[in-house]
Design an enzyme around this catalytic site. Structure first.
Site, PDB file in Angstrom:
ATOM      1  N   HIS A 165      43.310   8.382 -16.823  1.00  0.00           N
ATOM      2  CA  HIS A 165      42.548   9.587 -16.475  1.00  0.00           C
ATOM      3  C   HIS A 165      43.488  10.788 -16.460  1.00  0.00           C
ATOM      4  CE1 HIS A 165      40.033  12.410 -14.243  1.00  0.00           C
ATOM      5  NE2 HIS A 165      39.006  11.638 -14.531  1.00  0.00           N
ATOM      6  N   GLU A 213      37.223  12.834 -22.467  1.00  0.00           N
ATOM      7  CA  GLU A 213      37.118  13.829 -21.403  1.00  0.00           C
ATOM      8  C   GLU A 213      38.050  15.000 -21.712  1.00  0.00           C
ATOM      9  OE1 GLU A 213      35.962  12.449 -17.109  1.00  0.00           O
ATOM     10  OE2 GLU A 213      37.928  11.685 -17.610  1.00  0.00           O
TER      11      GLU A 213
END
Length: 249
Positions: A95, A163
């Protein structure tokens, strides 16, 4: 193909709040196909939530150790083997918050992905460009470089989450054409590594300021689902997103 909703709680909810939240979702079980929803909860809660909710939900770790050993003198680390012992079948890897705040590089992320695969855990691998790469038109090269370090995983059961770093928590969302362009490139790169006799089991989801207001539009970008953060912390927005995603199937 089933569409996926990954609900990333990040560092939110006390354990009692987490239980209450999932109990509320349980009350809606007749209207929601929970089998398509993966809850990425704080690692500390995994054991208790799995014990309390048994097989009602799919749970994911928010991170996993890069250490290949299943145990050893590594203070604070949680190995993929430990997660598998809890029957945790998913783990978020790479992430952008971990890349930025904890300086995780390509080698670290590749090690984590490999550890997941070796323990039959599906890695949810996050990739995405910073705003600088988007502005100077090098975002495709940036993302391709991120993918190159995990190319060994493309024949496995993995989830890739696109993302854009600049979109996370910002209320700024790429255009549908922008998302579709990246998703198309990801699939093209995957296909270079997947033999013709092996089925492509890689799924691609989009994350970055996904909300109940934009989910319908985002789902037209050729994706297999969404990874949601802030919007998944509120029951109304989460259930709206789940119901909308279900409408694809």
């Amino acid at each position: 193909m089933e569409s996926i909703v990954v609900s990333n709680w990040k560092m939110h909810f006390s354990f009692s709040e987490a239980c209450n939240y999932l109990n509320l979702i349980t009350s809606l079980h007749g209207n929601l196909n929970i089998a398509k929803v993966i809850f990425a909860v704080p690692n500390l809660y995994l054991s208790g939530l799995k014990l309390k909710f048994n097989d009602t939900y799919h749970f994911s770790a928010q991170d996993v150790s890069m250490i290949t050993e299943s145990s050893g003198p590594y203070t604070g680390e949680i190995s993929a083997s430990m997660l598998k012992n809890l029957n945790v079948n998913y783990a978020i890897v790479g992430h952008s918050e971990r890349r930025l705040l904890f300086y995780e590089d390509a080698n670290t992320i590749a090690s984590k992905v490999r550890n997941c695969i070796n323990n039959a855990i599906v890695p949810i691998v996050c990739i995405g460009e910073p705003i600088e790469a988007r502005k100077n038109k090098t975002y495709l090269q940036y993302i391709a470089q991120q993918l190159s370090s995990i190319s060994f995983s493309f024949t496995k059961n993995i989830i890739i989450a696109y993302e854009p770093v600049w979109s996370i928590g910002s209320c700024m969302v790429p255009t549908i054409d922008d998302i579709y362009e990246v998703v198309t490139m990801i699939r093209e790169i995957q296909n270079r590594y997947i033999p013709h006799n092996i089925e492509n089991s890689v799924k691609i989801v989009y994350g970055g300021s996904v909300s109940a207001n934009n989910i319908n539009q985002i789902l037209t970008a050729g994706i297999d689902g969404v990874l949601i953060g802030k919007a998944s912390l509120k029951l109304e927005s989460l259930t709206t997103i789940i119901k909308t995603v279900q409408g694809l199937d």
